[in-house]
Design a protein around this motif. Structure first.
Motif, PDB file in Angstrom:
ATOM      1  N   CYS A 189       0.860  -1.187   0.000  1.00 15.06           N
ATOM      2  CA  CYS A 189       0.000   0.000   0.000  1.00 15.06           C
ATOM      3  C   CYS A 189       0.895   1.234   0.000  1.00 15.06           C
ATOM      4  N   CYS A 192      -0.028   3.449   3.477  1.00 11.70           N
ATOM      5  CA  CYS A 192       0.369   3.084   4.836  1.00 11.70           C
ATOM      6  C   CYS A 192       1.518   2.073   4.874  1.00 11.70           C
ATOM      7  N   SER A 194       1.436  -1.197   4.345  1.00 17.49           N
ATOM      8  CA  SER A 194       1.118  -2.602   4.646  1.00 17.49           C
ATOM      9  C   SER A 194       1.109  -3.399   3.337  1.00 17.49           C
ATOM     10  N   CYS A 208      -6.715  -1.008   0.090  1.00 16.46           N
ATOM     11  CA  CYS A 208      -5.982  -1.426   1.280  1.00 16.46           C
ATOM     12  C   CYS A 208      -6.943  -1.744   2.416  1.00 16.46           C
ATOM     13  N   CYS A 211      -5.772   0.650   5.825  1.00 13.91           N
ATOM     14  CA  CYS A 211      -6.047   2.084   5.956  1.00 13.91           C
ATOM     15  C   CYS A 211      -7.177   2.566   5.053  1.00 13.91           C
ATOM     16  N   PHE A 213      -7.082   2.930   1.805  1.00 14.65           N
ATOM     17  CA  PHE A 213      -6.603   3.615   0.606  1.00 14.65           C
ATOM     18  C   PHE A 213      -7.049   2.858  -0.649  1.00 14.65           C
TER      19      PHE A 213
HETATM   20 ZN   LIG Z   1      -2.881   1.185   3.448  1.00 19.70          ZN
END
Ligand SMILES: [Zn+2]
Length: 228
Positions: A189, A192, A194, A208, A211, A213
């Motif tokens: 991502c 963030c 991850s 994501c 978060c 996104f």
């Molecule tokens: Zn994210």
């Protein structure tokens, strides 16, 4: 087919040449060094750009711009498959075999011309707008395991495209970062950091779970490749 000269300056030499049934013209232009200096001085105002390369979309930049592979390419890839089939049906070293072989060679030639032209245009456009660049590193040994013709062709073309970006960046003095070979630019991502354990090729939108996104898949990868 015609195209305006891409450089301004005095034309000092024009050479026309012929290869098989095709004509080529090479033109030598003396450019003004001042032009280069202007480009250098404007560099600070330009953004850092990450570039994700792919088979359907040739290049996606972190600013959201996309450079598509040219449409004629698909048509010629079908012709290539047909020319290959035709050749395989002919008697080895017969006259018809020779004709089919030369037909196949000319389709290959056409494909590489269309591809090279589009790669030159896209790579020039990208280096012109960047102050710094980030690209990926293709897994070449992974590519060698691939036996599908069209896929393998595209992959070798992609590494040539990356080479083009590299030398054009170098020529303009633009710093270029190459991501580590197994950096998961698509799975990570860009908001963030991850990482998804699984992302299929059919998922065109990156979403994501951590978060929230949401972004075009290739743009997300390009942002991850963008140098900080
Ligand atoms: Zn994210």
């Amino acid at each position: 087919m015609r195209e305006a000269l891409r450089w301004t300056g005095e034309v000092s030499r024009v050479v026309a040449s012929r290869k098989d049934d095709k004509w080529f013209v090479s033109i030598r232009v003396h450019t003004d060094d001042a032009n280069t200096m202007v480009q250098m001085s404007l560099r600070d105002d330009k953004p850092a750009v990450g570039v994700d390369v792919g088979i359907n979309t040739l290049a996606t930049c972190s600013d959201g711009t996309k450079y598509e592979n040219p449409r004629p390419l698909k048509r010629y890839l079908r012709k290539l498959a047909r020319a290959n089939r035709t050749l395989s049906r002919k008697t080895f070293l017969s006259n018809n075999w020779r004709k089919a072989k030369s037909r196949l060679a000319s389709v290959h030639d056409r494909i590489s011309c269309i591809r090279e032209d589009s790669h030159h245009k896209a790579s020039t456009a990208i280096v012109r707008k960047a102050s710094r660049m980030g690209i990926e590193t293709l897994n070449v040994s992974g590519l060698l395991k691939n036996r599908k013709l069209a896929k393998a062709l595209s992959d070798s073309a992609l590494s040539r495209f990356l080479t083009m970006l590299k030398y054009k960046a170098e020529r303009r003095g633009i710093p270029l970062t190459e991501a580590a070979m197994f950096f998961a630019s698509s799975q990570t991502c860009s908001s963030c950091g991850s990482k998804k354990s699984e992302l299929t090729l059919r998922e065109r939108i990156y979403h994501c779970g951590e978060c929230g996104f949401t972004c075009d898949r290739d743009v997300n990868a390009a942002i991850n490749l963008c140098p900080v």
